[in-house]
Design an enzyme around this catalytic site. Structure first.
Site, mmCIF file in Angstrom:
data_model
loop_
_atom_site.group_PDB
_atom_site.id
_atom_site.type_symbol
_atom_site.label_atom_id
_atom_site.label_comp_id
_atom_site.label_asym_id
_atom_site.label_seq_id
_atom_site.Cartn_x
_atom_site.Cartn_y
_atom_site.Cartn_z
ATOM 1 N N GLU A 93 0.926 -1.386 0.115
ATOM 2 C CA GLU A 93 -0.210 -0.044 0.062
ATOM 3 C C GLU A 93 1.018 1.197 -0.077
ATOM 4 O O GLU A 93 2.225 0.975 0.338
ATOM 5 C CB GLU A 93 -0.963 -0.141 1.043
ATOM 6 N N HIS A 106 0.781 5.629 1.006
ATOM 7 C CA HIS A 106 -0.103 6.842 1.544
ATOM 8 C C HIS A 106 1.027 8.149 2.097
ATOM 9 O O HIS A 106 2.118 8.031 1.501
ATOM 10 C CB HIS A 106 -0.380 6.485 3.172
ATOM 11 N N HIS A 158 6.309 6.444 7.689
ATOM 12 C CA HIS A 158 6.180 5.457 8.727
ATOM 13 C C HIS A 158 7.747 5.177 9.333
ATOM 14 O O HIS A 158 8.691 5.432 8.578
ATOM 15 C CB HIS A 158 6.145 3.791 8.001
ATOM 16 N N HIS A 195 4.743 0.088 -0.218
ATOM 17 C CA HIS A 195 5.868 -0.553 0.662
ATOM 18 C C HIS A 195 4.899 -1.962 1.183
ATOM 19 O O HIS A 195 3.545 -1.632 1.264
ATOM 20 C CB HIS A 195 6.108 0.347 1.903
ATOM 21 N N CYS A 206 6.035 0.228 15.164
ATOM 22 C CA CYS A 206 5.817 1.259 14.048
ATOM 23 C C CYS A 206 5.209 2.487 14.592
ATOM 24 O O CYS A 206 4.288 2.593 15.229
ATOM 25 C CB CYS A 206 4.642 0.559 12.989
#
Lengths: 162, 162
Positions: free
Chosen positions: A84, A86, A90, A124, A140
């Site tokens: 995915e 965004h 992260h 990723h 995370c």
């Protein structure tokens, strides 16, 4: 008789802190990678794009005033997160076992203590190799305010080389 | 002659990522608790209120677009951070050895994987006990925008019980 020495107030043993609330607290790790009172959650409700992965929300969703969330994910051997992308970035820190982080068309091997930064909008995926002797566990950290992930197909994952 | 099977583009071995910049990158841990190209820094320039502690800035100060900073601190046996307070909260995750976190007048023992949340304006200090067999190392995640710490004396550390 000797004169009594004034007793310094002793520091107290910690009480069991409530997990909910904006007070100082210890979120103690139990045996393995579990934390006291922190529930095991499904990674996502939609199960079509991922396999063998769980989530634990450690800090940020129980009243704490921080601009970020800290979560612990664990991927079983052969499992993987959704491929995915965004806009938010992260930060991942390996805590258990060895896994893979794919960002764009590059694959990083991630061991305990390695830090992965996934830049904005980079597709990723995190994976634990089939046959691994233990799950791949990682922290995370993400911004508390963030956009929703968009699943991507196996093509078009790298804006650099495609 | 058999027909050639179209070769699927192979995923590439990762290049050495630059530490500086807002691209995806691996910040690899070397032997011990060191990270490639991440410099060891003094905890603070003023050395009067702390002892035996070092800092490594892992993520957030090299162009990354996140609302938080991730740092690794290490305290030698007998060392301690400044007893201080600030409005921003701290999240600490034990990574090496065993240490102590004092928040207000409570002391928590912190082992690998334990998570400490230091609430807003709670005086706090991190310590590695004298005689510990190894340093106490921990990740500390904080908001990128935060107020400056104010050192506090040994008195008045707890707004709850004093």
């Amino acid at each position: 008789m000797s004169r009594a020495v004034p007793k310094r107030p002793s520091l107290k043993a910690p009480p069991l802190p409530a997990l909910e609330g904006n007070h100082s607290k210890l979120i103690g790790r139990l045996a393995g990678f579990e934390w006291k009172d922190v529930p095991l959650e499904a990674y996502k409700s939609n199960t079509e794009t991922w396999k063998g992965i769980t989530r634990r929300e450690l800090v940020g969703k129980r009243g704490e005033t921080v601009d970020f969330h800290v979560r612990y994910f664990e991927i079983q051997p052969g499992g993987y997160s959704t491929l995915e992308k965004h806009e938010h970035a992260h930060v991942v820190i390996g805590m258990r076992g060895v896994g893979e982080a794919q960002t764009g068309c590059f694959i990083w091997k991630v061991s305990v203590g390695d830090v992965v930064y996934v830049g904005p909008s980079d597709p990723h995926q995190f994976r634990c190799p089939q046959g691994a002797s233990e799950p791949f566990g990682f922290l995370c950290v993400v911004d508390a305010e963030r956009d929703r992930p968009i699943p991507v197909s196996g093509l078009g994952v790298c804006r650099i080389c495609e």
